[in-house]
Design a protein around this motif. Structure first.
Motif: not given
Length: 341
Positions: A61-79
């Protein structure tokens, strides 16, 4: 019937039962409240036990509302296959990083990080200040990378119990047969993630001999995917400083075998953090090792801090009633560090 494109901005005229009365192109109509997301500048509810599912939804949701200055990424997976998320906030070329919930029972650190993120993003959008800091100016010079939940499997064990694990029976076995996971610190296979980093790993003291709720360092450094993901993520960047949030003691660890000008520089920043939070600085001492901050300070030669956010509470999560006072102390921490050279 009028079709409205997705993400179309519309004017809400009033509310009627479970509908909003809206104006679109000179016409009025009804839209179910459930079908509309409102821009509130407040998307995170940091109260209570903050789960992995809430984290996932709020980051999106934060990424959707603030696309100009946020970026979500997946850096890995848990066990157990949960995503390990990072979110970038800001547009600045300089970078710092803040992480939380290495230890499962210390999950209030995720609440603190997510509320910090929420308030910083709102202030950036509205061009307002926090604790005297010009947030938009700060984040246009230095971006902050948040990794809010390093250990999602462990956090869910504490919050939801063995049913949250892919192999509940194995989790219970590692917990000495108990179904009460409130004291659990490790990841889902019983390895303490903050004893996993390659800094003095061979000489860590107080290490348990087998997997379990706490203090087992694993068979080798970086054996666990969560620690390896954060290690790799850090190495891909050039963070000028970092914080690993932990939860119990009202203290700040800042030292790991530095000396000379590096030690003086790091202590000066630690003193600023102490003044803001009221937390005591831990005196320099030999030993330690295995922690994220230890590795960062040793490998990067840059300032790293472990901040313990609450009074000592023993082997359990921080009471939710402590959150408000903790948040007030810590809200400017990311901005303080972003403004360091």
């Amino acid at each position: 019937m009028v079709s409205i494109p997705a993400k179309q901005k519309i004017v809400i005229d009033s509310a009627y039962s479970s509908y909003y009365v809206v104006k679109v192109g000179g016409l009025k109509g009804l839209i179910p409240k459930a079908d509309i997301s409102l821009k509130t500048y407040n998307y995170v509810d940091p109260n209570g036990d903050y789960s992995y599912d809430e984290l996932t939804a709020d980051l999106q949701e934060l990424n959707a509302w603030y696309p100009g200055f946020t970026k979500v990424e997946t850096i890995g997976k848990s066990v157990d296959g949960r995503n390990l998320y990072a979110i970038k906030l800001g547009t600045g070329k300089s970078e710092i990083s803040i992480n939380g919930s290495h230890h499962a029972r210390e999950h209030m650190t995720t609440n603190v990080i997510m509320e910090m993120l929420d308030q910083y993003a709102s202030a950036y959008e509205k061009n307002t200040k926090i604790s005297g800091f010009d947030v938009r100016k700060t984040l246009s010079q230095t971006s902050i990378y948040f990794v809010p939940m390093v250990n999602p499997d462990g956090v869910m064990l504490v919050q939801k119990g063995a049913s949250s694990a892919k192999n509940p029976n194995q989790a219970i076995k590692l917990n000495n047969g108990s179904k009460n996971f409130k004291a659990w610190k490790a990841n889902v296979r019983g390895v303490d993630l903050n004893r996993q980093y390659p800094a003095g790993w061979n000489t860590i003291s107080g290490n348990k001999s087998k997997p379990g709720p706490d203090n087992y360092k694993g068979t080798k450094a970086l054996s666990e995917p969560e620690a390896k993901a954060l290690y790799d993520f850090t190495n891909k960047h050039s963070f000028k400083n970092t914080v690993a949030y932990h939860s119990s003691g009202n203290i700040i660890f800042w030292h790991y075998n530095q000396s000379g000008t590096q030690m003086a520089r790091d202590k000066a920043i630690a003193t600023k953090l102490s003044k803001q939070t009221g937390y005591s600085l831990v005196a320099p001492a030999k030993g330690g090792g295995g922690g994220y901050k230890d590795w960062y300070v040793a490998a990067k030669k840059r300032p790293g801090f472990t901040i313990e956010i609450s009074p000592y509470v023993g082997n359990k999560p921080v009471p939710n009633s402590y959150f408000s006072s903790i948040m007030k102390k810590n809200l400017p921490v990311g901005l303080i560090l972003a403004n360091e050279k």
